[in-house]
Design a protein around this motif. Sequence first.
Motif, PDB file in Angstrom:
ATOM      1  N   VAL A  86       0.849  -1.199   0.000  1.00 24.31           N
ATOM      2  CA  VAL A  86       0.000   0.000   0.000  1.00 24.31           C
ATOM      3  C   VAL A  86       0.883   1.247   0.000  1.00 24.31           C
ATOM      4  O   VAL A  86       0.621   2.209  -0.726  1.00 24.31           O
ATOM      5  N   HIS A  87       1.954   1.239   0.788  1.00 23.92           N
ATOM      6  CA  HIS A  87       2.874   2.375   0.793  1.00 23.92           C
ATOM      7  C   HIS A  87       3.546   2.543  -0.565  1.00 23.92           C
ATOM      8  O   HIS A  87       3.760   3.668  -1.032  1.00 23.92           O
ATOM      9  N   SER A  88       3.880   1.429  -1.213  1.00 23.98           N
ATOM     10  CA  SER A  88       4.463   1.508  -2.558  1.00 23.98           C
ATOM     11  C   SER A  88       3.474   2.123  -3.535  1.00 23.98           C
ATOM     12  O   SER A  88       3.856   2.917  -4.398  1.00 23.98           O
ATOM     13  N   LEU A  89       2.208   1.738  -3.406  1.00 20.41           N
ATOM     14  CA  LEU A  89       1.167   2.325  -4.253  1.00 20.41           C
ATOM     15  C   LEU A  89       1.071   3.826  -4.017  1.00 20.41           C
ATOM     16  O   LEU A  89       1.008   4.613  -4.967  1.00 20.41           O
ATOM     17  N   GLN A  90       1.110   4.255  -2.765  1.00 20.04           N
ATOM     18  CA  GLN A  90       1.050   5.688  -2.473  1.00 20.04           C
ATOM     19  C   GLN A  90       2.265   6.415  -3.032  1.00 20.04           C
ATOM     20  O   GLN A  90       2.144   7.522  -3.550  1.00 20.04           O
TER      21      GLN A  90
END
Length: 189
Positions: A86-90
Amino acid sequence: MAETVSRRAIARGWEGLLRLGASVKHGWYPATEALDRFGSAAVGDPVYEAGDNLGKLVRTLYLCDYFGNPVFRTEILDLLNQGEAVHSLQRAVYNGMITAKHGRTMEELGAISGALTLLANIVMAWNTHRLQIAIDRVPGEYPDEVLSRIAPIGYKHINLPGILTFDLSQLGPNLLGRPPAAVQKRASS
């Protein structure tokens, strides 16, 4: 120095700890104020000591489960990997730097964080929708073991930094205040 858990300290501050937990849970006492009052500066307070010792006990039980139960450990690692995804997506949604001019106040940080979270949630909602369509297309094709490992976090199929183009040949004149060519032809006939 070996740390020990004091059952006596837990018993001594138990009622106060329960009262504090209920107050925070029901919104009667803000969590930030509870942390200010019963944080590490409150060493010696019965509620602090009860929470500290209870936390040591719970952490010990967690570590016993983590190291002794490979299935539990795998589930925890999968959840951590999904959180990192999720952090990578952000980071992919906003791949620039947040400069010193931005994000100086709590309000600015909250706005930036909220915007990134909203955009990431939109991507995950879209992915969930498309995954559900694929799953519904052929019921029973994907076993539950496979479906339990799928998370809607991928973004490689989305043109995040791309250029959007629109065919304005029909709408362009309207945007400029002129009717489209087809309307002009009908009006002149």
